[in-house]
Design a protein around this motif. Structure first.
Motif, mmCIF file in Angstrom:
data_model
loop_
_atom_site.group_PDB
_atom_site.id
_atom_site.type_symbol
_atom_site.label_atom_id
_atom_site.label_comp_id
_atom_site.label_asym_id
_atom_site.label_seq_id
_atom_site.Cartn_x
_atom_site.Cartn_y
_atom_site.Cartn_z
ATOM 1 N N CYS B 151 13.924 2.951 44.774
ATOM 2 C CA CYS B 151 13.053 4.323 45.135
ATOM 3 C C CYS B 151 12.811 4.510 46.447
ATOM 4 C CB CYS B 151 11.820 4.506 44.284
ATOM 5 S SG CYS B 151 11.540 5.764 43.750
ATOM 6 N N VAL B 152 12.292 3.373 47.245
ATOM 7 C CA VAL B 152 12.075 3.524 48.730
ATOM 8 C C VAL B 152 13.428 3.731 49.444
ATOM 9 C CG1 VAL B 152 11.586 1.852 50.622
ATOM 10 C CG2 VAL B 152 9.922 2.118 48.567
ATOM 11 N N SER B 153 14.440 2.881 48.981
ATOM 12 C CA SER B 153 15.594 2.851 49.641
ATOM 13 C C SER B 153 16.184 4.290 49.498
ATOM 14 C CB SER B 153 16.785 1.798 49.178
ATOM 15 O OG SER B 153 16.300 0.680 49.285
ATOM 16 N N ALA B 154 16.271 4.893 48.450
ATOM 17 C CA ALA B 154 16.842 6.489 48.062
ATOM 18 C C ALA B 154 16.063 7.299 49.001
ATOM 19 C CB ALA B 154 16.549 6.551 46.622
ATOM 20 N N THR B 155 14.736 7.008 48.987
ATOM 21 C CA THR B 155 13.863 8.182 49.842
ATOM 22 C C THR B 155 14.336 7.901 51.431
ATOM 23 O OG1 THR B 155 11.967 7.795 48.795
ATOM 24 C CG2 THR B 155 11.690 8.705 50.689
ATOM 25 N N ALA B 156 14.446 6.771 51.965
ATOM 26 C CA ALA B 156 14.915 6.621 53.255
ATOM 27 C C ALA B 156 16.153 7.364 53.494
ATOM 28 C CB ALA B 156 14.632 5.238 53.620
ATOM 29 N N ARG B 157 17.363 6.923 52.683
ATOM 30 C CA ARG B 157 18.742 7.226 52.656
ATOM 31 C C ARG B 157 18.716 8.878 52.619
ATOM 32 N NH1 ARG B 157 22.056 8.326 49.328
ATOM 33 N NH2 ARG B 157 20.836 7.447 47.716
ATOM 34 N N LEU B 158 18.075 9.442 51.693
ATOM 35 C CA LEU B 158 18.119 10.822 51.449
ATOM 36 C C LEU B 158 17.546 11.559 52.759
ATOM 37 C CD1 LEU B 158 17.201 11.404 47.911
ATOM 38 C CD2 LEU B 158 19.342 11.957 48.617
ATOM 39 N N ALA B 159 16.466 11.171 53.222
ATOM 40 C CA ALA B 159 15.662 11.693 54.513
ATOM 41 C C ALA B 159 16.532 11.643 55.744
ATOM 42 C CB ALA B 159 14.615 11.120 54.715
#
Lengths: 124, 554
Positions: B151-159
């Motif tokens: 979830c943390v990785s997805a947040t950083a990647r999407l942003a």
């Protein structure tokens, strides 16, 4: 679950209250039975009798039995006699294995008469 | 937008017509062959500086208009296609639609109708649609995993892909260290744990505490600590946005957006907050789930049934199949305790079934197993044990109960002596050496719901090769078979057991479990627990202390 699997009908005549149970008494439905029985007990049947008619019960699991034990505890505290009318064979077996048959007054020959067909209140 | 009706257009190209054009509310241009302007009304000359008769359109107007003029003229010369085709484009900061009409002398008159506002509205709408699509996509990606790290990785990647050039997710500090997730341009996320003070970056400490975000213009990019800048990021950061990731009550971290060359607009900052709200919700859901599963895991370590083996010269085997794989702890349990004292090598086996399911049942199971463990010293007296257990479990506000069988097991010479007590539980079965199956005549009241209980203990003797089977009603009530809804039943269980004479305990358990599994196939069933107590064949040269395996004869 789309439809409730336990159908409860309350009838009363001459001060005796009868709860008819139909369907499945299990983890998902036993709270409902306990609540309905509580309501009946609160009204205090004048004849001091609460009948649970189990003729149409298809299944009763351990949580169902737990609910019956709770109803027994509450009726006993109020001096109400708890009858178990027309229990199907699987229920007799369960009560016998668990050593709880003696808690419920045996079905009298008049069981059916004590549960008249006149419907006072119905839930679905 | 259609050209405004009712505006007189001259078809003669006479000079006095310019008088009419001069009052036209739109810029109007007339061009002749070769794209040379012949007429320019005042509105047009205000718009296009340098546009006057005699000047080439290409020199006075943007390329898109000159090209449209040229194309139209080509089509007229070829006599092909329609000659109504307009064009549109930007002139400076304003957007125009150019509508051509032909004058009688073969010239082309261009009417320029401004549509800047509509164009801007359309662009805003398109941006908004894109953002909505992005947020939907983000929610989908974020919520599809209840794993905190993903979830943390997805947040950083999407942003970093949609909101900025680079993004950093800062999670709440753990042991004085800040967990960071860096991403650049939607590429792979780099995780790190940095011993850093969040107050080094103004606004970060506040965001981690869940305070509303500080406007980007107040954050000096020069104040950005080195650990905040993603490895390999070469640009000079000119704008920073710090947004809290709001969680359930406590913040789930902060999102830092970085950009080189250009500022984040007010609109972009609001959008970043919308994204952060979703990411924060997903992160805290993942966090709660992780906590929950850690608790379940911890409980399970203690509640899962033990692996049984040979104790005191008696074989024990147990099997447990929970109702649903995701709830590995259910309402069935079994234990074998060493109950011997003063050189008396006896064991106490308990197998039981707690009413209800899930964590609630698991907690009650744990309580029962602990209490029984403490009561093992009085294993000689089953009634007393059950009475004390019943007292410990009785509760004024519920009637949850358990049923169980106690079996005291002692080996003497070549036989195993059993004392069995059922407390509201299905009776144990014994398979004799000749395949006969006996029910053990014990009977009693369930435990934990009634003030008074009673029970009758029965005794039996297992000769070598004979097995006593304790089981829960999950077996007999398992529904399946050829029609899918028939109960396995006691008779079928007895028949299955009659084939287990002379089998080792492990094999009996495996066989019974296999038959039940075949019966239910993929269907649903309740917990199933089974314990086999077997008197082993005495064909080993008992070297005889009963503890070691001994050597086997041929």
């Amino acid at each position: 679950m789309s439809a409730p699997s336990l159908f409860l009908t309350v009838e009363s005549e001459g001060g005796a209250v009868c709860l008819r149970l139909a369907g499945v008494l299990d983890y998902d439905t036993s709270d409902e039975l306990a609540a309905r029985a509580d309501a009946c007990i609160e009204q205090g049947p004048r004849a001091g009798e609460l009948h649970l008619d189990c003729e149409k019960l298809r299944l009763c699991d351990s949580t169902g039995l737990s609910a019956l034990l709770m109803i027994h505890r509450r009726t006993t505290a109020r001096g109400i006699t708890l009858f178990l009318d027309n229990p199907p064979p699987f229920m007799e077996r369960m009560l016998s294995v668990t050593g709880t048959r003696h808690l419920f007054a045996p079905e009298s020959g008049k069981a059916r008469q004590s549960c008249p067909d006149e419907v006072r209140e119905t839930t679905d | 937008m259609a050209p405004p009706p009712g505006i007189p257009v001259t078809r003669t190209g006479e000079r006095q017509a310019s008088g009419v054009w001069s009052t036209a509310p739109h810029p109007v241009l007339e061009s002749a062959a070769g794209g040379v302007l012949t007429e320019v009304n005042p509105a047009a000359s205000r718009l296009l500086r340098g546009a006057r008769p005699g000047v080439r359109l290409a020199d006075a107007a943007p390329a898109w208009l000159a090209r449209a003029d040229q194309d139209l003229r080509d089509r007229i010369v070829n006599g092909s296609g329609d000659t109504d085709g307009g064009a549109s484009g930007w002139i400076g900061a304003r957007s125009f639609e150019a509508h051509p009409s032909r004058s009688g002398n073969g010239n082309v008159v261009w009417w320029l109708v401004e549509d800047t506002d509509r164009r801007r509205a359309e662009e805003a709408l398109a941006t908004e649609r894109e953002r909505t699509a992005f947020l939907t996509e983000a929610s989908h990606v974020l919520l599809s995993s209840l794993n905190t790290d993903r979830c943390v990785s997805a947040t950083a990647r999407l942003a970093s892909e949609y909101l900025a050039e680079a993004a950093v997710v800062v999670s709440p500090a753990r042991g004085g260290k800040l967990p960071l997730a860096h991403a650049v341009g939607g590429q792979d996320v780099v995780r790190s744990l940095v011993a850093a003070d969040p107050s080094q970056l103004p606004g970060l400490d506040e965001a981690l505490q869940g305070f509303p975000p500080v406007a980007s213009r107040w954050i000096d990019p020069a104040a950005l600590p080195a650990w905040m800048i993603p490895e390999g990021y070469t640009g000079t950061i000119t704008s920073v946005v710090i947004t809290p990731l709001p969680g359930q009550g406590v913040p789930a971290g902060a999102l830092v957006l970085l950009r080189s060359g250009g500022q984040f607009t007010e609109n972009e900052q609001i959008f970043a907050r919308l994204f952060a709200a979703r990411a924060g919700a997903a992160l805290s859901a993942a966090h709660l789930y992780a906590e929950q599963s850690a608790i379940t895991h911890t409980l399970m370590q203690d509640l899962l049934p033990p692996r049984l083996h040979r104790v005191n010269g008696v074989e024990f085997a147990g099997g447990y199949r929970p109702a649903a794989a995701q709830e590995r702890v259910g309402g069935d349990f079994f234990d074998v305790h060493h109950a011997g004292s003063d050189g008396d090598d006896s064991s106490l086996v308990v197998l039981g079934d707690v009413c209800g399911k899930g964590l609630e049942a698991a907690v009650l199971t744990g309580k029962i197993r602990n209490t029984l463990q403490a009561l093992v010293p009085m294993a000689d007296d089953h009634q007393r044990m059950l009475g004390l257990l019943n007292g410990a479990l009785l509760n004024s506000h519920h009637t949850r109960f358990a049923t169980m069988v106690l079996a005291s097991v002692r080996r003497t010479d070549h036989v195993v002596r059993l004392r069995l007590t059922s407390a509201g539980h299905p009776v144990p079965l014994v398979v004799r050496a000749d395949g006969r199956v006996d029910e053990v005549g014990t009977h009693g009241t369930l435990i934990g719901a009634l003030p008074d209980i009673e029970s009758r203990t029965a005794e039996t003797v297992l000769r070598p090769g004979e097995t006593c089977l304790l089981y829960t009603d999950g077996f007999t009530e398992a529904r399946g078979g050829p029609l899918g809804d028939e109960m396995f039943g006691e008779e079928r269980l007895k028949r299955a057991l009659s084939e287990c004479a002379d089998m080792p305990a492990e094999a009996v358990v495996e066989r019974i479990q296999m038959l039940a599994a075949q019966w239910v196939r993929g269907g649903g069933h309740d917990d199933m627990a089974v314990v086999a107590i077997t008197a082993p064949r005495t064909n080993h040269l008992s070297a005889v202390d009963g503890h070691t395996r001994g050597r086997y004869t041929a």
